[in-house]
Scaffold this motif. Structure first.
Motif, PDB file in Angstrom:
ATOM      1  N   LYS A 175       0.894  -1.116   0.051  1.00  0.00           N
ATOM      2  CA  LYS A 175       0.082  -0.153   0.017  1.00  0.00           C
ATOM      3  C   LYS A 175       0.978   1.395  -0.222  1.00  0.00           C
ATOM      4  O   LYS A 175       1.627   1.330   0.958  1.00  0.00           O
ATOM      5  CB  LYS A 175      -0.945  -0.087   1.032  1.00  0.00           C
ATOM      6  CG  LYS A 175      -1.903  -1.027   1.145  1.00  0.00           C
ATOM      7  CD  LYS A 175      -2.718  -0.968   2.360  1.00  0.00           C
ATOM      8  CE  LYS A 175      -4.046  -1.889   2.375  1.00  0.00           C
ATOM      9  NZ  LYS A 175      -4.982  -1.940   3.477  1.00  0.00           N
ATOM     10  N   ASP A 176       0.839   2.033  -1.046  1.00  0.00           N
ATOM     11  CA  ASP A 176       1.375   3.210  -1.000  1.00  0.00           C
ATOM     12  C   ASP A 176       0.668   4.440  -0.680  1.00  0.00           C
ATOM     13  O   ASP A 176       1.070   5.745  -0.708  1.00  0.00           O
ATOM     14  CB  ASP A 176       1.991   3.615  -2.576  1.00  0.00           C
ATOM     15  CG  ASP A 176       0.997   3.610  -3.577  1.00  0.00           C
ATOM     16  OD1 ASP A 176      -0.264   4.239  -3.330  1.00  0.00           O
ATOM     17  OD2 ASP A 176       1.161   3.203  -4.834  1.00  0.00           O
ATOM     18  N   GLY A 177      -0.496   4.291  -0.481  1.00  0.00           N
ATOM     19  CA  GLY A 177      -1.398   5.302   0.197  1.00  0.00           C
ATOM     20  C   GLY A 177      -2.088   6.356  -0.936  1.00  0.00           C
ATOM     21  O   GLY A 177      -2.912   7.155  -0.453  1.00  0.00           O
ATOM     22  N   TYR A 178      -1.918   5.802  -2.203  1.00  0.00           N
ATOM     23  CA  TYR A 178      -2.683   6.894  -3.144  1.00  0.00           C
ATOM     24  C   TYR A 178      -3.189   6.206  -4.291  1.00  0.00           C
ATOM     25  O   TYR A 178      -2.803   5.119  -4.712  1.00  0.00           O
ATOM     26  CB  TYR A 178      -1.205   7.697  -3.693  1.00  0.00           C
ATOM     27  CG  TYR A 178      -0.598   8.807  -2.724  1.00  0.00           C
ATOM     28  CD1 TYR A 178      -1.062   9.947  -2.433  1.00  0.00           C
ATOM     29  CD2 TYR A 178       0.598   8.205  -2.475  1.00  0.00           C
ATOM     30  CE1 TYR A 178      -0.336  10.840  -1.580  1.00  0.00           C
ATOM     31  CE2 TYR A 178       1.388   9.098  -1.532  1.00  0.00           C
ATOM     32  CZ  TYR A 178       0.737  10.170  -1.190  1.00  0.00           C
ATOM     33  OH  TYR A 178       1.528  10.971  -0.198  1.00  0.00           O
ATOM     34  N   VAL A 179      -4.273   6.858  -4.573  1.00  0.00           N
ATOM     35  CA  VAL A 179      -5.117   5.991  -5.628  1.00  0.00           C
ATOM     36  C   VAL A 179      -4.619   6.714  -7.007  1.00  0.00           C
ATOM     37  O   VAL A 179      -4.218   6.131  -7.852  1.00  0.00           O
ATOM     38  CB  VAL A 179      -6.674   6.617  -5.583  1.00  0.00           C
ATOM     39  CG1 VAL A 179      -7.357   5.953  -6.870  1.00  0.00           C
ATOM     40  CG2 VAL A 179      -7.144   5.912  -4.332  1.00  0.00           C
ATOM     41  N   GLY A 180      -4.484   8.008  -7.146  1.00  0.00           N
ATOM     42  CA  GLY A 180      -4.048   8.665  -8.128  1.00  0.00           C
ATOM     43  C   GLY A 180      -2.478   8.935  -8.037  1.00  0.00           C
ATOM     44  O   GLY A 180      -1.689   8.041  -7.353  1.00  0.00           O
ATOM     45  N   THR A 181      -2.091   9.846  -8.741  1.00  0.00           N
ATOM     46  CA  THR A 181      -0.574  10.448  -8.597  1.00  0.00           C
ATOM     47  C   THR A 181      -0.416  10.949  -7.128  1.00  0.00           C
ATOM     48  O   THR A 181      -1.247  11.364  -6.264  1.00  0.00           O
ATOM     49  CB  THR A 181      -0.169  11.794  -9.299  1.00  0.00           C
ATOM     50  OG1 THR A 181      -1.099  12.670  -9.460  1.00  0.00           O
ATOM     51  CG2 THR A 181      -0.207  11.243 -10.934  1.00  0.00           C
ATOM     52  N   ALA A 182       0.812  10.970  -6.760  1.00  0.00           N
ATOM     53  CA  ALA A 182       1.316  11.249  -5.264  1.00  0.00           C
ATOM     54  C   ALA A 182       2.068  12.682  -5.352  1.00  0.00           C
ATOM     55  O   ALA A 182       2.808  13.002  -6.522  1.00  0.00           O
ATOM     56  CB  ALA A 182       2.061  10.312  -4.361  1.00  0.00           C
ATOM     57  N   PRO A 183       2.235  13.609  -4.511  1.00  0.00           N
ATOM     58  CA  PRO A 183       3.142  14.536  -4.482  1.00  0.00           C
ATOM     59  C   PRO A 183       4.275  14.138  -4.957  1.00  0.00           C
ATOM     60  O   PRO A 183       4.788  13.261  -4.454  1.00  0.00           O
ATOM     61  CB  PRO A 183       3.016  15.163  -3.037  1.00  0.00           C
ATOM     62  CG  PRO A 183       1.656  14.804  -2.466  1.00  0.00           C
ATOM     63  CD  PRO A 183       1.332  13.698  -3.209  1.00  0.00           C
ATOM     64  N   VAL A 184       5.082  14.907  -5.957  1.00  0.00           N
ATOM     65  CA  VAL A 184       6.545  14.700  -5.964  1.00  0.00           C
ATOM     66  C   VAL A 184       7.331  14.510  -4.915  1.00  0.00           C
ATOM     67  O   VAL A 184       7.196  15.105  -3.998  1.00  0.00           O
ATOM     68  CB  VAL A 184       6.956  15.533  -7.225  1.00  0.00           C
ATOM     69  CG1 VAL A 184       6.147  15.449  -8.384  1.00  0.00           C
ATOM     70  CG2 VAL A 184       7.224  16.972  -6.649  1.00  0.00           C
ATOM     71  N   GLY A 185       8.318  13.655  -5.097  1.00  0.00           N
ATOM     72  CA  GLY A 185       9.344  13.523  -3.853  1.00  0.00           C
ATOM     73  C   GLY A 185       8.749  12.613  -2.698  1.00  0.00           C
ATOM     74  O   GLY A 185       9.256  12.664  -1.686  1.00  0.00           O
TER      75      GLY A 185
END
Length: 367
Positions: free
Chosen positions: A270-280
């Motif tokens: 699980k990365d915690g994001y459905v769409g894009t994540a804030p860069v970095g």
């Protein structure tokens, strides 16, 4: 000996970002046979390195950078110290002599450089690597082969993907997109839904705004920067660890999107994001670059050809360009894909006028 009649052109010595305690002194240009020799002292902290380049602007508006010129000596990555010299074999680049009223710049930048608009770049020293899929990679496609040796000159590449906030400076009305399930349009998310053609317009604007030379990375530059010395095809050895390094099609996205049949496969984390994540938001690679895998896929400069690698072996600064093929290379996987695409050698392609909510870009700055 031919006379270098263009010694009277304007000479501009430019220092970028002197907050890094870098400066040059005693700059001079002299003729030595068919060479022009740039003399300078590079001042900074002990053991500090700077990226030194030459830029020439001719009256017809053309810009020539270090990569385009026959230069040798204290150019590229240079340690601080006195009595630095750069030799330019002028007639190899301008057989008839440099046009009158051309302007020269000696550019000195730190290895981690922030431009006037706050965009961060990391210098990637030149070198050689094996480009393409490892022969033992079971997920590799035919267009990732054969693995071949490529050598590159040094270049700056964006530490992060270009964000919505940075693109809004050019086009305040741009909308990366959103839905009930996710948003792609927050300031620090990577800009997406932007075509290759629109990226070229952004680059023209950025060059005019900063006076610096930007472009998309070549496919070889992208992979060299993404690998950062890594020979395997992912930053992780266990798929359960993928979410430490990249925003991929994971359990978070699968649980929200599986009914739309995006993919039957997803990473077991699980990365915690459905769409894009804030860069970095995830771990950087060994060059200190973020989101080279996952998040937004990234446009490259090259024309896509599934057999391009057959023509690139042992090439210096290779780029595949042809007017007979329309599609452009896209690299890096994205938040929307699973295993096959989120790999360092994976290649995809799209028409240059196409926009997708999983394709963005990062930039190269010519040193």
């Amino acid at each position: 000996m031919r006379r270098l009649v263009f010694l009277l052109v304007a000479i501009i010595f430019s220092l970028h970002n002197n907050a890094f305690a870098l400066e040059y002194q005693n700059a001079q240009v002299k003729q030595d046979g068919n060479y022009l020799v740039f003399y300078y002292d590079l001042i900074g902290n002990p053991n500090q390195e700077a990226v030194v380049g030459i830029e020439i602007k001719t009256p017809d508006g053309k810009i020539y950078t270090t990569r385009n010129l026959h230069l040798q000596g204290d150019i590229g990555l240079v340690n601080v110290g006195n009595n630095k010299r750069i030799y330019w074999d002028v007639f190899k680049d301008f057989p008839k002599g440099l046009p009158a009223n051309s302007k020269w710049s000696l550019l000195v930048r730190p290895t981690h450089y922030t431009n006037a608009l706050g965009m961060k770049f990391v210098y990637i020293p030149g070198g050689c690597f094996m480009m393409g899929a490892n022969p033992n990679d079971k997920l590799a496609r035919k267009d990732e082969k054969p693995q071949h040796k490529v050598c590159l000159s040094g270049y700056f590449i964006g530490q992060y993907e270009v964000t919505n906030k940075q693109f809004w400076m050019f086009d305040p009305k741009h909308d990366s997109g959103s839905s009930k399930l996710y948003t792609l349009d927050k300031p620090n998310q990577p800009v997406v839904n932007v075509s290759w053609d629109e990226v070229q317009q952004y680059i023209k604007w950025l060059i005019a705004k900063t006076g610096e030379v930007y472009r998309l990375p070549t496919e070889a530059e992208w992979e060299y920067a993404a690998r950062a010395g890594l020979k395997r095809d992912t930053y992780w050895t266990n798929p359960k660890d993928a979410c430490k390094y990249a925003n991929v099609y994971d359990e978070t996205a699968y649980n929200k999107l599986n009914k739309y049949k995006v993919s039957k496969k997803h990473f077991p984390c699980k990365d915690g994001y459905v769409g894009t994540a804030p860069v970095g938001s995830f771990l950087p690679n060994n060059f200190g670059l973020y989101d080279m895998l996952g998040n937004a896929a990234e446009w490259c400069y090259d024309t896509y050809y599934n057999k391009a690698y057959k023509y690139m072996n042992n090439k210096k600064d290779p780029v595949y360009i042809t007017p007979y093929i329309l599609v452009k290379v896209v690299r890096g996987g994205n938040w929307f894909n699973a295993f096959e695409d989120n790999r360092l050698s994976a290649r995809s392609n799209y028409l240059p006028g196409l926009r997708e909510e999983f394709i963005g870009f990062r930039l190269v700055l010519e040193p």
